[in-house]
Design a protein around this motif. Structure first.
Motif, mmCIF file in Angstrom:
data_model
loop_
_atom_site.group_PDB
_atom_site.id
_atom_site.type_symbol
_atom_site.label_atom_id
_atom_site.label_comp_id
_atom_site.label_asym_id
_atom_site.label_seq_id
_atom_site.Cartn_x
_atom_site.Cartn_y
_atom_site.Cartn_z
ATOM 1 N N ARG A 1 -57.481 49.883 61.399
ATOM 2 C CA ARG A 1 -57.721 50.296 60.009
ATOM 3 C C ARG A 1 -58.655 49.289 59.345
ATOM 4 N NH1 ARG A 1 -57.453 55.128 59.510
ATOM 5 N NH2 ARG A 1 -57.086 54.948 57.259
ATOM 6 N N ILE A 2 -59.846 49.164 59.911
ATOM 7 C CA ILE A 2 -60.822 48.177 59.461
ATOM 8 C C ILE A 2 -62.067 48.895 58.965
ATOM 9 C CG2 ILE A 2 -62.310 46.260 60.179
ATOM 10 C CD1 ILE A 2 -59.450 45.449 60.082
ATOM 11 N N ASP A 3 -62.602 48.436 57.836
ATOM 12 C CA ASP A 3 -63.893 48.919 57.338
ATOM 13 C C ASP A 3 -64.993 48.028 57.903
ATOM 14 O OD1 ASP A 3 -62.975 51.031 55.643
ATOM 15 O OD2 ASP A 3 -62.305 49.521 54.206
ATOM 16 N N PHE A 4 -65.874 48.599 58.700
ATOM 17 C CA PHE A 4 -66.997 47.857 59.272
ATOM 18 C C PHE A 4 -68.266 48.147 58.466
ATOM 19 C CE2 PHE A 4 -64.363 47.784 63.102
ATOM 20 C CZ PHE A 4 -64.562 46.475 63.525
ATOM 21 N N THR A 5 -69.016 47.083 58.168
ATOM 22 C CA THR A 5 -70.345 47.228 57.573
ATOM 23 C C THR A 5 -71.317 46.407 58.408
ATOM 24 O OG1 THR A 5 -69.445 47.486 55.345
ATOM 25 C CG2 THR A 5 -71.773 46.923 55.527
ATOM 26 N N ILE A 6 -72.355 47.056 58.894
ATOM 27 C CA ILE A 6 -73.387 46.377 59.684
ATOM 28 C C ILE A 6 -74.681 46.425 58.886
ATOM 29 C CG2 ILE A 6 -74.714 46.372 61.816
ATOM 30 C CD1 ILE A 6 -72.316 47.806 63.129
ATOM 31 N N MET B 1 -61.497 53.469 64.208
ATOM 32 C CA MET B 1 -61.742 52.547 63.105
ATOM 33 C C MET B 1 -61.807 53.310 61.788
ATOM 34 S SD MET B 1 -61.674 49.654 64.495
ATOM 35 C CE MET B 1 -61.781 48.937 66.134
ATOM 36 N N LYS B 2 -61.343 52.682 60.723
ATOM 37 C CA LYS B 2 -61.239 53.356 59.433
ATOM 38 C C LYS B 2 -62.596 53.880 58.969
ATOM 39 C CE LYS B 2 -59.583 52.567 54.711
ATOM 40 N NZ LYS B 2 -58.994 51.564 53.779
ATOM 41 N N SER B 3 -63.611 53.022 59.015
ATOM 42 C CA SER B 3 -64.961 53.473 58.645
ATOM 43 C C SER B 3 -65.977 52.515 59.241
ATOM 44 C CB SER B 3 -65.138 53.538 57.120
ATOM 45 O OG SER B 3 -65.125 52.234 56.560
ATOM 46 N N VAL B 4 -67.159 53.044 59.523
ATOM 47 C CA VAL B 4 -68.264 52.243 60.046
ATOM 48 C C VAL B 4 -69.508 52.610 59.268
ATOM 49 C CG1 VAL B 4 -69.627 51.579 62.045
ATOM 50 C CG2 VAL B 4 -67.217 52.210 62.346
ATOM 51 N N THR B 5 -70.028 51.657 58.491
ATOM 52 C CA THR B 5 -71.243 51.871 57.709
ATOM 53 C C THR B 5 -72.346 50.986 58.282
ATOM 54 O OG1 THR B 5 -69.960 52.312 55.707
ATOM 55 C CG2 THR B 5 -72.286 51.761 55.414
ATOM 56 N N THR B 6 -73.457 51.604 58.659
ATOM 57 C CA THR B 6 -74.563 50.853 59.254
ATOM 58 C C THR B 6 -75.800 51.040 58.396
ATOM 59 O OG1 THR B 6 -73.634 51.297 61.436
ATOM 60 C CG2 THR B 6 -75.865 50.427 61.354
ATOM 61 N N LEU B 7 -76.392 49.921 57.997
ATOM 62 C CA LEU B 7 -77.552 49.930 57.104
ATOM 63 C C LEU B 7 -78.686 49.141 57.739
ATOM 64 C CD1 LEU B 7 -75.526 49.138 53.869
ATOM 65 C CD2 LEU B 7 -76.409 51.376 54.537
ATOM 66 N N VAL B 8 -79.914 49.615 57.510
ATOM 67 C CA VAL B 8 -81.091 49.001 58.122
ATOM 68 C C VAL B 8 -82.064 48.598 57.018
ATOM 69 C CG1 VAL B 8 -82.987 49.283 59.753
ATOM 70 C CG2 VAL B 8 -80.806 50.433 60.164
ATOM 71 N N LEU B 9 -82.423 47.325 56.988
ATOM 72 C CA LEU B 9 -83.440 46.825 56.056
ATOM 73 C C LEU B 9 -84.822 47.073 56.668
ATOM 74 C CD1 LEU B 9 -81.681 43.462 55.191
ATOM 75 C CD2 LEU B 9 -82.039 45.350 53.594
ATOM 76 N N SER B 10 -85.674 47.736 55.915
ATOM 77 C CA SER B 10 -87.005 48.060 56.421
ATOM 78 C C SER B 10 -88.044 47.195 55.721
ATOM 79 C CB SER B 10 -87.289 49.546 56.223
ATOM 80 O OG SER B 10 -87.159 49.893 54.853
ATOM 81 N N GLY B 11 -89.283 47.610 55.774
ATOM 82 C CA GLY B 11 -90.364 46.838 55.171
ATOM 83 C C GLY B 11 -91.014 45.927 56.188
ATOM 84 N N LYS B 12 -92.233 45.510 55.884
ATOM 85 C CA LYS B 12 -92.972 44.641 56.813
ATOM 86 C C LYS B 12 -92.216 43.364 57.098
ATOM 87 C CE LYS B 12 -97.415 42.333 57.458
ATOM 88 N NZ LYS B 12 -98.752 42.055 56.868
#
Length: 561
Positions: free
Chosen positions: A418-423, A477-488
């Motif tokens: 029951r873990i919230d993952f953020t990548i 797993m409770k939730s998995v949120t994956t975010l990607v930083l873009s830009g040069k």
């Protein structure tokens, strides 16, 4: 203080000042107690008037308003108001002087609230600092609202929830601090509470001085001079001398205070750290000074300035880079100055040095200061998996090179599902030529190694990452949120691992951790770091959106779009 003594203790004061802050949420029909202090006034102080206006400050974002009012009451009325406030009824105080009463602003009902007394009424406590260097208003001061001297206090802790809009508004905190003498964003335990401040009604001041020995074999003397307030007597006062030597309580001596207020204590050894407690038969402890050392010697260096040097340097290594400049004033020479002479023996110096060394080591252990040499990949990985395994609610990884392999290497180390993952990763984990084979440049960034025999396409890396994410979901797993930083140039450079609310600073990316010497450290104050990471995450793209955009984008000859 017993209940029978309460009336006698209150009779030493005529008047009191109530400083009251209230919070009126935009969605509420009644204001709440934000914080209130009742400060009794000694009889040698002039009587101040009540404030003739109610100060108001609007919170940002239409979150409501905070109000402040200073009201003067008789000491007895103020104590009654302080004690009567509770779950059944609480109103703003009404001035004892009826000519100062404003019916539309005084005696106004507030939302009822419950309190927890600390200490138990009618006992009072003298605020103590957390270490030898604590002072009024410092971070170790438990009662910064108390004012000068060492007054006794009583506290009524209330419900400190629901004030997030106030704490988040810096201008509101400044508005309140100027009026309450308390920073509620630091002292959140006092939100929704009340305090009673009871100054010493007997003593105007206590002078505590050292008379050094005339020679190395002579006695030193401590001299205490107690100065009473007008009309007060020093009868029945007792002074307890405290001395701390080499981390030992070496003296605890209680003496009667003479009519002239002078107390002298002699010692054949140089005094190390001294303090005192002064007690009154009715008022209890009225003055306290924790043991502190006297300044016996001062060493400093006086620098005489010489020439001024201007340094010009390009901002980057680009041939078209703009130029920065700064100035340095050199010292022509320095003059050492020493005033006084220390009399500490070798034993005291040894104890002090060893104590500071232990304090530093304990702090390093507390903040998980861990150094990994090059070639300690297994040790570093095991350490991080152990830390991740402690997670109870959430794990966040902020690493611009975090890829599919690191999901299996580290994130599956959690025993709880029951873990919230953020990548929070970046395009560099997917768009570089050979992300699986990286080295570190001199500026700290990762760069791909040329001539690798194994070339992985960007599409393969995206597919592999999506598959690795699916293994977390497969475990439930409770939730998995994956975010990607873009830009040069993605805005994230340093690497962080957040376990629940603890932030670990990582000297290397997880894909190269332990391959070269690096440091891992728990950040002492995690809240501002978390706030900045979350703000950065709000600007990133969800992985699914980023992957879709990359797959639709035409590839350039170099493999980049």
């Amino acid at each position: 203080m017993t209940a029978a003594q309460e009336g006698e203790f209150a009779s030493a004061f005529d008047w009191a000042v109530v400083r009251l802050a209230t919070f009126f949420p935009a969605s509420a029909s009644q204001a709440r107690l934000l914080f209130g202090s009742v400060s009794l006034l000694t009889r040698d102080r002039p009587l101040p008037p009540s404030a003739q206006k109610l100060d108001c400050h609007k919170l940002k974002g239409r979150n409501g308003k905070v109000f402040f009012k200073r009201t003067v009451l008789s000491a007895r009325d103020a104590i009654d108001w302080y004690r009567d406030a509770g779950a059944n009824d609480i109103t703003t105080p009404v001035p004892t002087d009826s000519t100062e009463d404003e019916r539309n602003r005084d005696g106004v009902p507030l939302s009822p609230t419950s309190f927890e007394d600390n200490p138990q009424w009618p006992s009072l406590g003298v605020p103590l600092g957390t270490d030898l260097f604590s002072n009024a208003g410092g971070p170790g001061d438990p009662a910064p609202f108390r004012g000068p001297g060492a007054p006794r206090i009583h506290r009524r802790f209330g419900d400190n929830t629901g004030f997030e809009a106030v704490i988040a508004d810096g201008s509101a905190i400044s508005f309140l601090k100027r009026r309450l003498h308390l920073d509620l964003s630091d002292y959140t335990e006092y939100l929704g509470g009340l305090v009673l401040v009871v100054p010493d009604p007997v003593l105007r001041r206590v002078q505590h001085s050292l008379v050094p020995a005339q020679d190395n074999d002579g006695d030193e003397r401590l001299v205490y001079r107690l100065v009473p307030r007008p009309g007060q007597s020093l009868d029945d006062l007792k002074l307890t001398v405290l001395e701390r030597r080499s981390n030992l309580l070496s003296r605890f001596e209680t003496v009667d205070v003479s009519a002239d207020g002078l107390v002298t204590i002699e010692s054949a050894l140089p005094f190390d750290q001294t303090g005192y407690v002064i007690s009154h038969p009715i008022q209890g402890v009225i003055a306290y000074q924790q043991p502190l050392p006297f300044i016996r010697a001062v060493k400093l260096s006086l620098g005489v300035t010489g020439r001024r040097v201007r340094v010009r340097v390009p901002r980057t290594e680009s041939p078209r880079s703009s130029t920065d400049s700064y100035e340095v004033t050199e010292y022509a020479h320095e003059i050492p100055i020493e005033v006084g002479e220390g009399r500490y023996d070798n034993a005291i110096a040894k104890v002090a040095e060893a104590e500071q060394r232990r304090i530093r080591r304990v702090a390093a252990k507390q903040y998980k200061q861990t150094w990994f040499d090059g070639g300690q990949r297994n040790e570093a990985s095991s350490f991080l998996r152990e830390q991740i395994g402690r997670a109870r609610s959430s794990v966040m990884v902020a690493d611009p090179y975090f890829g599919a392999l690191q999901i299996a290497q580290f994130l599956h180390a959690v025993p709880r599902t029951r873990i919230d993952f953020t990548i929070l990763t970046s395009r560099l984990a997917f768009e570089s030529t050979h992300p699986e084979d990286c080295r570190t440049r001199q500026d700290g960034d990762q760069e791909p190694v040329k001539n690798s025999t194994s070339i992985v396409t960007e599409d393969e890396r995206l597919t592999s990452f999506a598959s690795a994410l699916a293994t977390l979901s497969a475990r439930g797993m409770k939730s998995v949120t994956t975010l990607v930083l873009s830009g040069k140039s993605p805005p994230l450079h340093d690497r962080f691992l957040v376990i629940d609310d603890e932030v670990l600073f990582l000297g290397n990316s997880l894909n190269a951790l332990g391959e070269r010497a690096s440091l891992i450290l728990s950040v002492p104050d995690s809240e501002p770091i978390l706030a900045r990471l979350r703000a950065m995450a709000s600007l990133a793209l969800p992985f699914e959106t980023y992957a879709s955009q990359r797959r639709l984008a035409p590839a350039s000859p170099s493999g980049r779009t």
